[in-house]
Design a protein around this motif. Structure first.
Motif, short mmCIF file in Angstrom:
data_model
loop_
_atom_site.label_atom_id
_atom_site.label_comp_id
_atom_site.label_asym_id
_atom_site.label_seq_id
_atom_site.Cartn_x
_atom_site.Cartn_y
_atom_site.Cartn_z
N ILE A 97 -4.63 40.60 -35.58
CA ILE A 97 -4.03 40.54 -36.91
C ILE A 97 -4.66 39.40 -37.71
CG2 ILE A 97 -1.89 40.26 -38.22
CD1 ILE A 97 -2.04 42.82 -36.58
N GLN A 98 -4.83 38.24 -37.07
CA GLN A 98 -5.46 37.11 -37.74
C GLN A 98 -6.89 37.46 -38.17
OE1 GLN A 98 -4.92 33.17 -35.94
NE2 GLN A 98 -3.44 34.09 -34.50
N ILE A 99 -7.63 38.08 -37.30
CA ILE A 99 -9.00 38.47 -37.61
C ILE A 99 -9.02 39.45 -38.77
CG2 ILE A 99 -11.04 39.70 -36.75
CD1 ILE A 99 -10.32 38.51 -33.95
N GLY A 100 -8.15 40.44 -38.74
CA GLY A 100 -8.10 41.44 -39.80
C GLY A 100 -7.84 40.83 -41.17
N GLN A 101 -6.97 39.83 -41.22
CA GLN A 101 -6.64 39.20 -42.49
C GLN A 101 -7.83 38.46 -43.10
OE1 GLN A 101 -3.62 39.25 -44.48
NE2 GLN A 101 -3.67 41.06 -43.19
N LYS A 102 -8.82 38.12 -42.31
CA LYS A 102 -9.97 37.37 -42.78
C LYS A 102 -11.18 38.24 -43.08
CE LYS A 102 -10.95 33.47 -40.68
NZ LYS A 102 -11.19 32.62 -41.88
N LEU A 344 -24.41 41.96 -38.45
CA LEU A 344 -23.24 41.73 -39.30
C LEU A 344 -22.20 40.89 -38.58
CD1 LEU A 344 -21.71 42.28 -41.92
CD2 LEU A 344 -20.91 44.43 -40.91
N GLU A 345 -21.95 41.18 -37.31
CA GLU A 345 -20.92 40.44 -36.60
C GLU A 345 -21.29 38.96 -36.47
OE1 GLU A 345 -23.11 42.91 -33.37
OE2 GLU A 345 -22.47 43.14 -35.47
N ASP A 346 -22.58 38.66 -36.26
CA ASP A 346 -23.01 37.26 -36.21
C ASP A 346 -22.84 36.60 -37.57
OD1 ASP A 346 -23.63 37.40 -33.54
OD2 ASP A 346 -25.78 37.63 -33.83
N ALA A 347 -23.16 37.33 -38.63
CA ALA A 347 -23.03 36.78 -39.99
C ALA A 347 -21.59 36.40 -40.29
CB ALA A 347 -23.54 37.79 -41.01
N VAL A 348 -20.66 37.24 -39.87
CA VAL A 348 -19.24 36.98 -40.12
C VAL A 348 -18.78 35.75 -39.34
CG1 VAL A 348 -16.91 37.86 -39.79
CG2 VAL A 348 -18.69 39.36 -40.72
N VAL A 349 -19.09 35.70 -38.06
CA VAL A 349 -18.65 34.58 -37.24
C VAL A 349 -19.24 33.27 -37.74
CG1 VAL A 349 -18.74 33.55 -34.94
CG2 VAL A 349 -18.15 35.97 -35.20
N LYS A 350 -20.51 33.26 -38.12
CA LYS A 350 -21.14 32.05 -38.66
C LYS A 350 -20.44 31.59 -39.94
CE LYS A 350 -25.83 32.71 -36.82
NZ LYS A 350 -27.24 32.99 -37.21
N ALA A 351 -20.06 32.52 -40.80
CA ALA A 351 -19.34 32.16 -42.03
C ALA A 351 -18.00 31.53 -41.70
CB ALA A 351 -19.17 33.39 -42.92
N ILE A 378 -17.12 43.20 -35.11
CA ILE A 378 -16.69 41.90 -35.65
C ILE A 378 -15.51 41.36 -34.86
CG2 ILE A 378 -15.61 40.77 -37.63
CD1 ILE A 378 -17.31 42.72 -39.40
N THR A 379 -14.54 42.22 -34.55
CA THR A 379 -13.37 41.80 -33.79
C THR A 379 -13.77 41.30 -32.41
OG1 THR A 379 -11.96 43.35 -34.98
CG2 THR A 379 -11.14 42.53 -32.88
N ALA A 380 -14.66 42.03 -31.75
CA ALA A 380 -15.10 41.62 -30.41
C ALA A 380 -15.82 40.28 -30.46
CB ALA A 380 -16.01 42.69 -29.82
N SER A 381 -16.68 40.08 -31.45
CA SER A 381 -17.41 38.82 -31.56
C SER A 381 -16.48 37.66 -31.88
CB SER A 381 -18.50 38.93 -32.64
OG SER A 381 -19.51 39.82 -32.24
N ALA A 382 -15.52 37.91 -32.78
CA ALA A 382 -14.57 36.85 -33.14
C ALA A 382 -13.66 36.53 -31.97
CB ALA A 382 -13.76 37.27 -34.35
N ASP A 383 -13.22 37.54 -31.24
CA ASP A 383 -12.40 37.32 -30.03
C ASP A 383 -13.14 36.39 -29.07
OD1 ASP A 383 -10.12 38.78 -30.65
OD2 ASP A 383 -10.90 40.64 -29.77
N ALA A 384 -14.41 36.71 -28.83
CA ALA A 384 -15.20 35.92 -27.89
C ALA A 384 -15.39 34.49 -28.39
CB ALA A 384 -16.55 36.58 -27.65
N ARG A 390 -15.98 28.39 -29.85
CA ARG A 390 -16.97 28.35 -30.94
C ARG A 390 -16.28 28.50 -32.29
NH1 ARG A 390 -20.37 32.38 -31.24
NH2 ARG A 390 -19.30 33.74 -29.73
N LEU A 391 -15.17 29.19 -32.31
CA LEU A 391 -14.26 29.20 -33.46
C LEU A 391 -13.01 28.43 -33.06
CD1 LEU A 391 -14.43 32.85 -34.88
CD2 LEU A 391 -15.05 30.76 -36.10
N ASP A 392 -12.65 27.42 -33.83
CA ASP A 392 -11.46 26.64 -33.53
C ASP A 392 -10.21 27.43 -33.89
OD1 ASP A 392 -9.31 24.54 -34.79
OD2 ASP A 392 -10.34 23.71 -33.04
N SER A 393 -9.35 27.66 -32.93
CA SER A 393 -8.20 28.55 -33.15
C SER A 393 -7.21 27.98 -34.16
CB SER A 393 -7.49 28.84 -31.83
OG SER A 393 -7.01 27.65 -31.23
N LYS A 394 -7.04 26.66 -34.19
CA LYS A 394 -6.11 26.07 -35.16
C LYS A 394 -6.66 26.16 -36.58
CE LYS A 394 -3.23 22.02 -36.08
NZ LYS A 394 -2.81 20.67 -35.60
N ALA A 395 -7.94 25.86 -36.74
CA ALA A 395 -8.56 25.98 -38.05
C ALA A 395 -8.56 27.43 -38.51
CB ALA A 395 -9.99 25.44 -38.01
#
Length: 416
Positions: A97-102, A344-351, A378-384, A390-395
């Motif tokens: 849900i958090q990923i979808g909102q972004k 695309l998935e790398d581009a999203v995670v880097k952003a 994108i969801t799979a990459s963000a999950d990982a 690599r992505l701070d969960s609180k931020a």
């Protein structure tokens, strides 16, 4: 953003005259700001987490499950929940849900109805409307979501205008050369009220780029080579949008005016940061008291972005927020642009690593069938990335909270 899709020709309609008491002609930015503080309306929905359009899609849903509870479609916040409470409530939401909102993708009128069920189940944050989608279709789409989606549009005027049935709005350069700031405000207000009636909540305008390279990389879309003129007319556009209860998004930070090409069509490098500070960055500083949202561009800025597009630069995002955009929802320019290399998935995670709130993915009409795979990858990459740190969960959760705040939704009222 934007890709300049052709728009249909429409006759210029007679717009309403100057409303007495509204921005006297020649009034400067300081007065705009003073008036704005007195009369700014509560901003409507924004989190352009906007997406668009998939035809009968089976999305990766991870651990996402609906509960039977109903959820307000915007404006449901309660004063009893502190910011700390709200952050904890966002962190308690399923990760998908958090990923979808972004996320935000493009929406086309002939594809939106068929996409509604799948997109609402994935809790995608919204769509950016790419053509003249009817109000009833938008209302049906939006009403299907548990968390209200942002309904965005590129309605700059001139060559970038999705709705033309009410007449063509002048482009930025034509507006600044042919109309006073007060007259511009009235034209923008008339158009914004029309957009509001169509169900639009967010407009990706005005353009704050300052003309400094010839031929212009964004012909007709930039107000002036004078930063003060850019700020004056952009301020009128921002105020008009907010008066109509539409969230304006200024773009393309740190500035495309000195580039040789639009980043939709290739890699572009601007003048160095020191030069931008004396010119391109000034309008962002001057309009920040009006509290618009903002879009970061795909431009490479020497001495700022380390050879990468600005959407991947934490330094660029930090600089933007330092100008008064701490609470603004910050978007990428389209990550499908030619200026963005790799997957695309790398581009999203880097952003997202750089501190961007919403990743904008503007697929063409012909590639809408690929939207399910976009979301899944994108969801799979963000999950990982969240799992590995690599992505701070609180931020990440704090970013989602900014998006929900802009939508007027208290996350502690959401039932999942």
């Amino acid at each position: 953003m934007c890709i300049n899709y052709p728009y249909s020709t429409a006759a210029e309609h007679k717009r309403q005259g100057i409303i007495p008491g509204e921005i006297p002609d020649g009034e400067g930015l300081g007065v705009y700001t003073k008036n704005m503080r007195k009369r700014r309306v509560l901003l409507g929905l924004c989190g352009v987490v906007v997406i668009g359009v998939a035809v009968g899609i089976g999305l990766h849903m991870g651990g996402y499950r609906h509960s039977g509870g109903s959820v307000p479609h915007g404006g449901g916040g309660t004063a009893s929940h502190t910011p700390e409470d709200k952050l904890a409530c966002v962190q308690a939401l399923p990760q998908d849900i958090q990923i979808g909102q972004k996320l935000m993708l493009a929406g086309y009128s002939d594809q939106l109805p068929g996409s509604t069920a799948a997109l609402s189940q994935a809790s995608i944050g919204g769509v950016i409307i790419m053509d003249q989608t009817p109000a009833a279709e938008i209302a049906t789409f939006r009403g299907a979501f548990k968390i209200a989606p942002t309904i965005g549009v590129d309605q700059e005027g001139g060559p970038v205008q999705r709705y033309t049935s009410e007449g063509l709005l002048p482009g930025a350069e034509a507006m600044a050369s042919g109309f006073s700031a007060a007259q511009a405000y009235q034209q923008y207000l008339s158009d914004d009220r029309f957009l509001k009636g169509m169900g639009i909540t967010t407009n990706f305008a005005p353009v704050l780029d300052v003309i400094s390279y010839m031929p212009e990389p964004l012909p007709g879309r930039m107000y002036s080579s004078d930063p003060a003129v850019v700020a004056q007319y952009a301020s009128a556009a921002i105020r008009a949008a907010q008066t109509a209860d539409i969230t304006p998004v200024v773009k393309h930070f740190p500035g495309l005016g000195s580039t040789a090409i639009d980043t939709d069509y290739g890699t572009a490098t601007s003048d160095p940061l020191a030069t931008l500070r004396t010119r391109d960055l000034l309008p962002y500083q001057q309009v920040s008291p009006l509290k618009p949202d903002a879009m970061v561009g795909n431009v490479i800025v020497p001495d700022l972005t380390d050879g990468q597009p600005a959407v991947w630069s934490a330094a660029a995002v930090k600089l933007l927020r330092s100008y008064g955009y701490q609470d603004s929802v910050v978007y990428t320019d389209s990550l499908t642009a030619d200026a963005i290399p790799g997957t695309l998935e790398d581009a999203v995670v880097k952003a997202w690593q750089a501190g961007i709130d919403v990743a904008l993915v503007v697929q063409t009409h012909d590639h809408t069938a690929d939207v399910p795979s976009y979301i899944q990858s994108i969801t799979a990459s963000a999950d990982a990335a969240l799992q590995s740190g690599r992505l701070d969960s609180k931020a990440f959760a704090a970013s989602v909270l900014r998006i929900l705040d802009r939508k007027g939704i208290d996350p502690c009222t959401l039932a999942y």
